[in-house]
Design a protein around this motif. Sequence first.
Motif, PDB file in Angstrom:
ATOM      1  N   GLY A 146     -10.313   2.596   6.517  1.00  0.00           N
ATOM      2  CA  GLY A 146     -11.003   2.687   5.244  1.00  0.00           C
ATOM      3  C   GLY A 146     -10.217   3.509   4.245  1.00  0.00           C
ATOM      4  N   ASP A 147      -8.956   3.794   4.552  1.00  0.00           N
ATOM      5  CA  ASP A 147      -8.085   4.615   3.706  1.00  0.00           C
ATOM      6  C   ASP A 147      -7.109   3.697   2.973  1.00  0.00           C
ATOM      7  OD1 ASP A 147      -6.318   6.367   2.546  1.00  0.00           O
ATOM      8  OD2 ASP A 147      -5.948   7.540   4.356  1.00  0.00           O
ATOM      9  N   ARG A 148      -7.244   3.619   1.664  1.00  0.00           N
ATOM     10  CA  ARG A 148      -6.371   2.736   0.879  1.00  0.00           C
ATOM     11  C   ARG A 148      -4.910   3.160   0.917  1.00  0.00           C
ATOM     12  NH1 ARG A 148      -8.456   2.029  -5.069  1.00  0.00           N
ATOM     13  NH2 ARG A 148      -8.702   4.276  -4.883  1.00  0.00           N
ATOM     14  N   ASP A 149      -4.633   4.426   1.214  1.00  0.00           N
ATOM     15  CA  ASP A 149      -3.240   4.873   1.250  1.00  0.00           C
ATOM     16  C   ASP A 149      -2.404   4.058   2.227  1.00  0.00           C
ATOM     17  OD1 ASP A 149      -3.594   6.795  -0.666  1.00  0.00           O
ATOM     18  OD2 ASP A 149      -3.767   8.471   0.727  1.00  0.00           O
ATOM     19  N   LEU A 150      -3.036   3.509   3.249  1.00  0.00           N
ATOM     20  CA  LEU A 150      -2.286   2.750   4.242  1.00  0.00           C
ATOM     21  C   LEU A 150      -1.849   1.382   3.725  1.00  0.00           C
ATOM     22  CD1 LEU A 150      -4.219   3.828   7.425  1.00  0.00           C
ATOM     23  CD2 LEU A 150      -1.844   4.338   6.869  1.00  0.00           C
ATOM     24  N   LEU A 151      -2.284   0.989   2.535  1.00  0.00           N
ATOM     25  CA  LEU A 151      -1.760  -0.225   1.919  1.00  0.00           C
ATOM     26  C   LEU A 151      -0.259  -0.122   1.680  1.00  0.00           C
ATOM     27  CD1 LEU A 151      -4.593  -1.011  -0.669  1.00  0.00           C
ATOM     28  CD2 LEU A 151      -4.183  -2.158   1.514  1.00  0.00           C
ATOM     29  N   GLN A 152       0.268   1.089   1.685  1.00  0.00           N
ATOM     30  CA  GLN A 152       1.711   1.271   1.516  1.00  0.00           C
ATOM     31  C   GLN A 152       2.516   0.665   2.665  1.00  0.00           C
ATOM     32  OE1 GLN A 152       3.203   5.533   2.502  1.00  0.00           O
ATOM     33  NE2 GLN A 152       1.025   5.782   2.006  1.00  0.00           N
ATOM     34  N   LEU A 153       1.860   0.307   3.769  1.00  0.00           N
ATOM     35  CA  LEU A 153       2.569  -0.202   4.937  1.00  0.00           C
ATOM     36  C   LEU A 153       2.750  -1.716   4.925  1.00  0.00           C
ATOM     37  CD1 LEU A 153       0.880   1.959   7.717  1.00  0.00           C
ATOM     38  CD2 LEU A 153       3.176   2.243   6.766  1.00  0.00           C
ATOM     39  N   VAL A 154       2.098  -2.430   4.026  1.00  0.00           N
ATOM     40  CA  VAL A 154       2.166  -3.890   4.079  1.00  0.00           C
ATOM     41  C   VAL A 154       3.606  -4.359   3.912  1.00  0.00           C
ATOM     42  CG1 VAL A 154      -0.200  -4.194   3.250  1.00  0.00           C
ATOM     43  CG2 VAL A 154       1.697  -4.191   1.602  1.00  0.00           C
ATOM     44  N   ARG A 155       3.949  -5.420   4.652  1.00  0.00           N
ATOM     45  CA  ARG A 155       5.293  -5.991   4.543  1.00  0.00           C
ATOM     46  C   ARG A 155       5.272  -7.429   5.069  1.00  0.00           C
ATOM     47  NH1 ARG A 155       7.839  -2.936   9.798  1.00  0.00           N
ATOM     48  NH2 ARG A 155       7.530  -4.652  11.252  1.00  0.00           N
ATOM     49  N   ASP A 156       6.196  -8.214   4.558  1.00  0.00           N
ATOM     50  CA  ASP A 156       6.503  -9.519   5.134  1.00  0.00           C
ATOM     51  C   ASP A 156       7.883  -9.508   5.776  1.00  0.00           C
ATOM     52  OD1 ASP A 156       4.184 -11.036   4.649  1.00  0.00           O
ATOM     53  OD2 ASP A 156       4.736 -11.309   2.554  1.00  0.00           O
ATOM     54  N   ASP A 157       8.751  -8.653   5.245  1.00  0.00           N
ATOM     55  CA  ASP A 157      10.123  -8.592   5.716  1.00  0.00           C
ATOM     56  C   ASP A 157      10.549  -7.130   5.764  1.00  0.00           C
ATOM     57  OD1 ASP A 157      12.652  -9.951   6.383  1.00  0.00           O
ATOM     58  OD2 ASP A 157      13.353  -9.068   4.498  1.00  0.00           O
ATOM     59  N   PRO A 158      11.234  -6.659   6.817  1.00  0.00           N
ATOM     60  CA  PRO A 158      11.625  -7.458   7.973  1.00  0.00           C
ATOM     61  C   PRO A 158      10.424  -7.825   8.837  1.00  0.00           C
ATOM     62  CG  PRO A 158      12.098  -5.161   8.384  1.00  0.00           C
ATOM     63  CD  PRO A 158      11.643  -5.242   6.955  1.00  0.00           C
ATOM     64  N   ALA A 159      10.503  -9.007   9.428  1.00  0.00           N
ATOM     65  CA  ALA A 159       9.433  -9.464  10.311  1.00  0.00           C
ATOM     66  C   ALA A 159       9.366  -8.539  11.524  1.00  0.00           C
ATOM     67  CB  ALA A 159       9.700 -10.902  10.735  1.00  0.00           C
ATOM     68  N   PRO A 160       8.202  -8.425  12.151  1.00  0.00           N
ATOM     69  CA  PRO A 160       6.960  -9.157  11.899  1.00  0.00           C
ATOM     70  C   PRO A 160       6.185  -8.560  10.731  1.00  0.00           C
ATOM     71  CG  PRO A 160       6.655  -7.640  13.716  1.00  0.00           C
ATOM     72  CD  PRO A 160       8.107  -7.554  13.348  1.00  0.00           C
ATOM     73  N   PRO A 161       5.240  -9.313  10.174  1.00  0.00           N
ATOM     74  CA  PRO A 161       4.477  -8.816   9.041  1.00  0.00           C
ATOM     75  C   PRO A 161       3.516  -7.692   9.423  1.00  0.00           C
ATOM     76  CG  PRO A 161       3.593 -10.920   9.772  1.00  0.00           C
ATOM     77  CD  PRO A 161       4.862 -10.691  10.543  1.00  0.00           C
ATOM     78  N   VAL A 162       3.196  -6.877   8.441  1.00  0.00           N
ATOM     79  CA  VAL A 162       2.186  -5.831   8.596  1.00  0.00           C
ATOM     80  C   VAL A 162       1.099  -6.088   7.554  1.00  0.00           C
ATOM     81  CG1 VAL A 162       1.672  -3.365   8.482  1.00  0.00           C
ATOM     82  CG2 VAL A 162       3.872  -4.127   9.428  1.00  0.00           C
ATOM     83  N   ARG A 163      -0.142  -6.173   8.029  1.00  0.00           N
ATOM     84  CA  ARG A 163      -1.289  -6.359   7.148  1.00  0.00           C
ATOM     85  C   ARG A 163      -2.248  -5.182   7.330  1.00  0.00           C
ATOM     86  NH1 ARG A 163       1.909  -9.409   5.676  1.00  0.00           N
ATOM     87  NH2 ARG A 163       1.869 -11.677   5.586  1.00  0.00           N
ATOM     88  N   VAL A 164      -3.054  -4.919   6.318  1.00  0.00           N
ATOM     89  CA  VAL A 164      -4.069  -3.872   6.396  1.00  0.00           C
ATOM     90  C   VAL A 164      -5.436  -4.513   6.221  1.00  0.00           C
ATOM     91  CG1 VAL A 164      -5.009  -1.782   5.339  1.00  0.00           C
ATOM     92  CG2 VAL A 164      -2.526  -2.046   5.570  1.00  0.00           C
ATOM     93  N   PHE A 165      -6.284  -4.321   7.227  1.00  0.00           N
ATOM     94  CA  PHE A 165      -7.675  -4.792   7.171  1.00  0.00           C
ATOM     95  C   PHE A 165      -8.490  -3.616   6.646  1.00  0.00           C
ATOM     96  CE2 PHE A 165     -11.629  -6.403   9.416  1.00  0.00           C
ATOM     97  CZ  PHE A 165     -11.725  -7.580   8.676  1.00  0.00           C
TER      98      PHE A 165
END
Length: 321
Positions: free
Chosen positions: A148-167
């Motif tokens: 529930g912490d928006r700060d972790l949106l900083q981790l999203v990535r598509d490259d380098p694979a594998p992707p990182v998403r934040v739920f």
Amino acid sequence: MSSPAAGPLLLLDGASLWFRAFYAVPEKITAPSGQPVNALRGFTDMVAALIARHSPGRLVVCLDLNWRPQFRVELLPSYKAHRLDDSAGAAPGAEEVPDTLTPQVDMILEVLEAAGIATAGAEGLEADDVIGTLATRERTDEVIVVSGDRDLLQLVRDDPAPPVRVFYVGRGLAKAELFGPAEVASKYGVPQENAGPAYADMATLRGDASDGLPGVAGIGDKSAATLISRFGTLEALVAAVSDPDAELAQGVRAKLTAAQDYLKVAAPVVRVVRDAEVHLSRPDALPETPADPDGLNALAAAYNAESPVKRLIAAIANRGA
């Protein structure tokens, strides 16, 4: 027995979820001993629901071994200072936590251990830093961070694979949103090609009262995103403030100049650590069956959590079906 099924690596922000469970489930729900178990029951149901939704092959519940790391406090003394427990007898530096939640954290950890679900922590650091490290070093499976912490949106990535998403579950599981770079760029107006780092820079400029981050006075979400989009990084923007030839509106330059002491120290406070020494309680593969079925059933009975535990066991056994 570990599951051979492929699936994402699910990284859960433990405290973020059990705080939400504590406030979402009535405290009148108790164990036979009379001990409130609302957070335990709610958290267990959350984990079951997340497993059912994302079918992870691996799962780690990440812990705060220090909710207010010293290096962040030294850089910015206001960091989470409003959450300090100033009640009589409180330990120095302790976080203000509801009295009936604290015992339930140990109960939750007991249930996770018996279920065979890994926990992880890093000495002197927050769960955000554990998540940042595990997500950054992952090179095999897609990563889904749940917080529930928006700060972790900083981790999203598509490259380098594998992707990182934040739920992102800040508005509850029913209204949770899955963010990748495209979603972060669309919602917050930062460049998609570096959406994660750009979000961290935008958040530094904007500030966050819930973490004691003042931000730059007069700079909100939209203006922060516009500035980061124009200059690329916070460092480049700070350099432009002292460059008379840089194209900065007079008012914006004045705001940034007034906040220069904050800007010199704030970035490392907002950015998560990505190279922490993380210790896991056990391998992170999600088992097909509980590690200690008898122990788990005993805990479920002692804590009036039979139904949530049954749902957790079923979710683990049925994922991917």
